[in-house]
Design an enzyme around this catalytic site. Sequence first.
Site, short mmCIF file in Angstrom:
data_model
loop_
_atom_site.label_atom_id
_atom_site.label_comp_id
_atom_site.label_asym_id
_atom_site.label_seq_id
_atom_site.Cartn_x
_atom_site.Cartn_y
_atom_site.Cartn_z
N HIS A 60 48.39 27.17 85.19
CA HIS A 60 49.25 26.44 84.27
C HIS A 60 50.19 27.44 83.60
O HIS A 60 50.18 28.62 83.95
CB HIS A 60 48.43 25.64 83.25
N HIS A 62 50.72 28.24 80.17
CA HIS A 62 50.51 28.85 78.87
C HIS A 62 50.75 30.35 78.96
O HIS A 62 50.48 30.99 79.98
CB HIS A 62 49.09 28.56 78.36
N ASP A 64 49.35 33.03 77.91
CA ASP A 64 48.29 33.98 78.26
C ASP A 64 47.90 33.92 79.74
O ASP A 64 47.02 34.67 80.17
CB ASP A 64 47.06 33.78 77.37
N HIS A 65 48.61 33.10 80.51
CA HIS A 65 48.39 33.04 81.95
C HIS A 65 49.63 33.43 82.76
O HIS A 65 49.54 33.58 83.98
CB HIS A 65 47.94 31.63 82.36
N HIS A 137 43.23 19.58 79.71
CA HIS A 137 43.76 20.66 78.90
C HIS A 137 44.99 20.15 78.15
O HIS A 137 45.38 18.99 78.28
CB HIS A 137 44.12 21.85 79.82
#
Length: 250
Positions: A60, A62, A64-65, A137
């Site tokens: 996904h 976000h 932090d990814h 999520h």
Amino acid sequence: MRVTLLGTGSAMPLPDRVQTGLLLERDDRALLVDCGAGVLHRLSESPVGYEDVSTVLLTHHHLDHVSDLLALLKARWLAGEEYLEVIGPAGTKALVDDLLSVHDYLEGRVDLSIREVSAGSEFEAAGFEIATHETVHSMDCLAYRFASEGSDGEFTFGADGEASASIARFAAGSEVLLHDCSFPDEVDVDNHPTPTQLGEALAGTDIDRLLLTHLYPHTEGKHDEMIESIERAGFDGDVSVAEDGMRFEV
């Protein structure tokens, strides 16, 4: 297949945990799954290095990814590599286009291919057969199940999301499940599971080994307690806490 956990942390990283990223290898092929902050550095420390990673699979979007995604593209360009494929859920092309519109000097530096995949689909990438499943999520997010030719074992990455009966069915039969367990039981949270919620969802599921990842600082000093909560809730496979640099074969 060989799996290396490059980053097992979260949006609030710890000194020994960078943000999410894992490396899958099969023969001479490599697949990077997610690319959060610190993952490029971890990748540079691995035997593969960023030079040999030409395919990135995103769960996904976000931060932090994905925060090291353009840094990876730039490092590959500077190293003389000419190609990068990015695969992810709907909106991946828009994400990459928007990032490049800000860092426009990177436009055209490598041959960039974007592929979008949907929940419930199956596809091939970097020599792996991959199935997808939508997680619960705060944005569109896909869990992935990986198989490699000639291997009996399968590996599932649950990505970010709440524990659910559907993710348990998706992962059933896997040799290893790597799953989000961001917070201990006393934290009231949604979009991520607590240990008891995860144990209840996976109770009775045929999974040999469960690794807990996406760990927030709130979990520090509580790893044993978290494992006990999962086992007490009914999951009877092996449970352990993932660490940056952990490697295993499936």
